[in-house]
Structure formats: C-alpha cells, structure tokens
Design a protein around this motif. Sequence first.
Motif, PDB file in Angstrom:
ATOM      1  N   PHE A  39       0.832  -1.201   0.000  1.00 52.84           N
ATOM      2  CA  PHE A  39       0.000   0.000   0.000  1.00 52.84           C
ATOM      3  C   PHE A  39       0.869   1.254   0.000  1.00 52.84           C
ATOM      4  CE2 PHE A  39      -1.960   3.215   2.903  1.00 52.84           C
ATOM      5  CZ  PHE A  39      -2.940   3.669   2.038  1.00 52.84           C
ATOM      6  N   GLU A  40       1.899   1.259   0.830  1.00 57.55           N
ATOM      7  CA  GLU A  40       2.793   2.428   0.878  1.00 57.55           C
ATOM      8  C   GLU A  40       3.516   2.638  -0.447  1.00 57.55           C
ATOM      9  OE1 GLU A  40       4.690   4.170   4.390  1.00 57.55           O
ATOM     10  OE2 GLU A  40       4.993   2.064   4.953  1.00 57.55           O
ATOM     11  N   ASP A  41       3.834   1.541  -1.126  1.00 57.64           N
ATOM     12  CA  ASP A  41       4.514   1.638  -2.423  1.00 57.64           C
ATOM     13  C   ASP A  41       3.553   1.971  -3.549  1.00 57.64           C
ATOM     14  OD1 ASP A  41       6.895   0.980  -1.196  1.00 57.64           O
ATOM     15  OD2 ASP A  41       6.768  -1.156  -1.694  1.00 57.64           O
ATOM     16  N   PRO A  49     -11.063   0.150   3.017  1.00 64.96           N
ATOM     17  CA  PRO A  49     -11.166   1.602   3.206  1.00 64.96           C
ATOM     18  C   PRO A  49     -12.407   1.976   4.012  1.00 64.96           C
ATOM     19  CG  PRO A  49     -11.897   0.995   1.009  1.00 64.96           C
ATOM     20  CD  PRO A  49     -11.357  -0.255   1.630  1.00 64.96           C
ATOM     21  N   TRP A  50     -12.315   3.098   4.697  1.00 65.24           N
ATOM     22  CA  TRP A  50     -13.442   3.615   5.450  1.00 65.24           C
ATOM     23  C   TRP A  50     -13.425   5.128   5.389  1.00 65.24           C
ATOM     24  CZ3 TRP A  50     -18.030   2.537   6.733  1.00 65.24           C
ATOM     25  CH2 TRP A  50     -18.693   3.200   7.765  1.00 65.24           C
ATOM     26  N   GLN A  51     -14.492   5.707   4.836  1.00 65.35           N
ATOM     27  CA  GLN A  51     -14.602   7.156   4.694  1.00 65.35           C
ATOM     28  C   GLN A  51     -13.387   7.740   3.979  1.00 65.35           C
ATOM     29  OE1 GLN A  51     -15.319   8.285   8.794  1.00 65.35           O
ATOM     30  NE2 GLN A  51     -17.515   7.958   8.591  1.00 65.35           N
ATOM     31  N   GLN A  52     -12.999   7.043   2.891  1.00 65.51           N
ATOM     32  CA  GLN A  52     -11.893   7.451   2.016  1.00 65.51           C
ATOM     33  C   GLN A  52     -10.559   7.557   2.750  1.00 65.51           C
ATOM     34  OE1 GLN A  52     -13.834  11.003   0.120  1.00 65.51           O
ATOM     35  NE2 GLN A  52     -13.628   9.769  -1.732  1.00 65.51           N
ATOM     36  N   PHE A  77      -4.678   7.341   6.573  1.00 62.38           N
ATOM     37  CA  PHE A  77      -4.036   7.786   5.334  1.00 62.38           C
ATOM     38  C   PHE A  77      -5.092   8.093   4.275  1.00 62.38           C
ATOM     39  CE2 PHE A  77      -1.137   4.950   7.542  1.00 62.38           C
ATOM     40  CZ  PHE A  77       0.072   5.625   7.492  1.00 62.38           C
ATOM     41  N   PRO A  78      -5.027   9.272   3.651  1.00 61.97           N
ATOM     42  CA  PRO A  78      -6.011   9.597   2.605  1.00 61.97           C
ATOM     43  C   PRO A  78      -5.793   8.734   1.361  1.00 61.97           C
ATOM     44  CG  PRO A  78      -4.337  11.317   2.771  1.00 61.97           C
ATOM     45  CD  PRO A  78      -4.087  10.386   3.914  1.00 61.97           C
ATOM     46  N   LEU A  79      -6.901   8.423   0.696  1.00 64.65           N
ATOM     47  CA  LEU A  79      -6.881   7.571  -0.489  1.00 64.65           C
ATOM     48  C   LEU A  79      -7.341   8.352  -1.710  1.00 64.65           C
ATOM     49  CD1 LEU A  79      -8.679   4.459   1.068  1.00 64.65           C
ATOM     50  CD2 LEU A  79      -6.211   4.861   0.912  1.00 64.65           C
ATOM     51  N   ASP A  80      -6.843   7.975  -2.873  1.00 63.99           N
ATOM     52  CA  ASP A  80      -7.346   8.559  -4.107  1.00 63.99           C
ATOM     53  C   ASP A  80      -8.596   7.802  -4.562  1.00 63.99           C
ATOM     54  OD1 ASP A  80      -6.542   6.219  -5.395  1.00 63.99           O
ATOM     55  OD2 ASP A  80      -4.787   7.111  -6.333  1.00 63.99           O
ATOM     56  N   PRO A  87       0.218  10.141  -1.181  1.00 64.39           N
ATOM     57  CA  PRO A  87       1.400  10.079  -0.310  1.00 64.39           C
ATOM     58  C   PRO A  87       1.812  11.377   0.372  1.00 64.39           C
ATOM     59  CG  PRO A  87       2.058  10.129  -2.604  1.00 64.39           C
ATOM     60  CD  PRO A  87       0.564  10.066  -2.606  1.00 64.39           C
ATOM     61  N   ALA A  88       1.242  12.514   0.018  1.00 61.35           N
ATOM     62  CA  ALA A  88       1.779  13.795   0.511  1.00 61.35           C
ATOM     63  C   ALA A  88       1.804  13.864   2.036  1.00 61.35           C
ATOM     64  CB  ALA A  88       0.967  14.956  -0.069  1.00 61.35           C
ATOM     65  N   MET A  89       0.704  13.539   2.686  1.00 61.63           N
ATOM     66  CA  MET A  89       0.655  13.633   4.145  1.00 61.63           C
ATOM     67  C   MET A  89       1.540  12.573   4.789  1.00 61.63           C
ATOM     68  SD  MET A  89      -3.399  14.546   4.650  1.00 61.63           S
ATOM     69  CE  MET A  89      -3.376  14.142   6.378  1.00 61.63           C
ATOM     70  N   ARG A  90       1.592  11.390   4.212  1.00 58.66           N
ATOM     71  CA  ARG A  90       2.489  10.357   4.733  1.00 58.66           C
ATOM     72  C   ARG A  90       3.932  10.813   4.650  1.00 58.66           C
ATOM     73  NH1 ARG A  90       4.475   5.755   1.995  1.00 58.66           N
ATOM     74  NH2 ARG A  90       4.959   7.353   0.433  1.00 58.66           N
TER      75      ARG A  90
END
Length: 341
Positions: A39-41, A49-52, A77-80, A87-90
């Motif tokens: 997922f990180e890669d 997922p839950w609430q994006q 972690f936010p998802l597209d 990845p920006a916030m991560r």
Amino acid sequence: MSAPPLTLSGIFEQASISPRLYHLGREIAPCSPETFQAFEDQRLPWPLPWQQRARVAITFAPPGDSTSTPLVWFLAFPLDEQGLLEPAMRDGFIHRLLATLGQQPLDALAPVEGVDPLMKDNPLAFDPPPLTMALFHALAARDAGQPASRFSEMAESYFNGLSTREHGSSLGWQGVADIVARKDETRERQWAMCLDALDDQALQALCACLEFFPPTTPELLEALAEQNSVRTGEVAYSCARAGLASREGRASQWADTLLGRDVLADEDLAILAVRGWHHLEHETRLASFLEHLARSSTLDMSRWLKELALLPRLRLPLIMMLRDAPEDSALALRLSPVTRH
C-alpha cells in the motif's frame, strides 16, 4: 550514504523494529506487513477503506527497548479515487519522524508526559472512538498472548447467565470486547440460547462488538435473526449489523431476504453497504442493492457509490453495472451522464 527510506515500512525495517499492524476502519483485524508495504509503495489499493481513509493502528516497542509498554500510532491515510495512497501527508509525517529521530535516536519515540510528540498536531493521527479502542485493545492483547482485561470477568458472568441480567447498562465496552474477541463456537452457541433474556443495552453492546468479530455458527446467526424480528428500532438494527457482518451462508440468506423486499429501508441499505458489503460480491445481489439504492429519495447515492467503489473486490463489477444499467431501470434514471461515463 544511502538515501533515507521513503516509507514507514522502510523506517521500521532499518531500525530493526517489527511492528504489529491492524485495520481500524471498516473492519478491526490484523494487517500483514506485506499488505501495508504494498500500500505504501502504491502497488496495492487499501483492502478495507473507510470514509476514504486507510485507518491503521501500528504498535511496536521503542527502539532498543522491548520490555516497555508498546507504543501505538493511530493513523488515517487519505486515499485517491482508486483506493491507492495519496502520499503527501504520509511523506510529511516521515520527514517529521526522521527529523525527530535525528535529534534523539533512542528516546524520541517515547511519549513525554503521556503526549506523543509525533502525534501532536499530526494530520494523519486520529483518536479512535471508545468502541474501536476497546476492540483494538482486546485484539492486540489476544494476539500478544496477554490475558483479557479485568473487565472481562464481569462480562463473561453476565452473558453466561452467572450474574443478574437486570443491569446491562453497567457493562463497559472493554469487557464485552474482550470476550467477543476471544469467542469460540461453544461460546457462540451459549450466547445464542440467551439473547432473548438480554435487555436492550446488553444486546446492543454484544452486537456492536460482533459487527467486528462476526458470528460463525448457524445457532448465533439464527438467534440474531430472531431478535431482529422481535425487537424494534435501533436494537433490531444492531442485530442485523452483527448478523450481516458474518460471511457465513446463513448471513448471505439474510441478505437475500432483505434484497427480495419490494421496498428496503435506508437503514437496511446502509447496513448492507457498511457491514454486509462482502455479500454484494455477487452479481444478483449487487444489482438488486443498486436498484434499491436508486429508489431511495433520502440517501446520497453518489456518496455510497464512491464508498463501495473504493473496495477493491467491488470496484470493477460496480463500475460495469453502472455503465450497463438498463435504460428503464431506477438506477439508470438516477445516474447522471458524468457518473455513467
């Protein structure tokens, strides 16, 4: 000098830390390090997922200290739109983490006066609600081979009929979470025989935990279905959420019964989408669910479709059904040209 790791998984590996990871969103369950690394890669969409968001608990011992109380990070972690990591916030968290570790390599991860400096003002951090926290602690303790909390004895006595059932409101989340996280088939069958004797509050507490540790025995599923039919309001719905969370055949039959109705209440649709989504991995059920959803005049159809489309196993069949909806169907009439194409 080699470049610093660009993922949390890489940082843990470089520090010789082996964290335990848990899903804390749609389900509360262990997450494999391999899944989190992929997922990180950005090689894998988040499976639950839950609430994006990908909501994760990461628990680990501080570097060089395997005897102290493990640290826990709760990160969302936010998802597209495809369920992949944005990845920006991560990356911002990683830069903050590396800067902190550079100043205090061994002690930086330890909270100061109960406050974790890495979580303070961290946009990824979140505070799980009380039920989620209780279930997480119950699961983490079980996985670590630790005893259940001191509250479990009261809950065990209550649900096994060894103590009075007149005061279900006195039960706390942690005790109920502990016994549900450690249940087996024998215990499920015991509970099945006593559901009708539980007051509303106790039944709701048990069902709320069963949503995340679903029933596996036909006896408990039948008992939940019976209570769903004889209780009213939110108590009845709590039984449905617990039962439909199960992946067993009796739960699929329950989903078929609901979807076979001429009219389905909004709450029933929400239960199927949130707790019984795995039953929708079936062409007929998914088509029926979408038709019912399209007929609802109060649910935000776009929101629910986006939530379901983030589930990797539902994304493709959902998109295909939206594109191929018959022109005279309620679904086609509700879909805008933008949504369909």
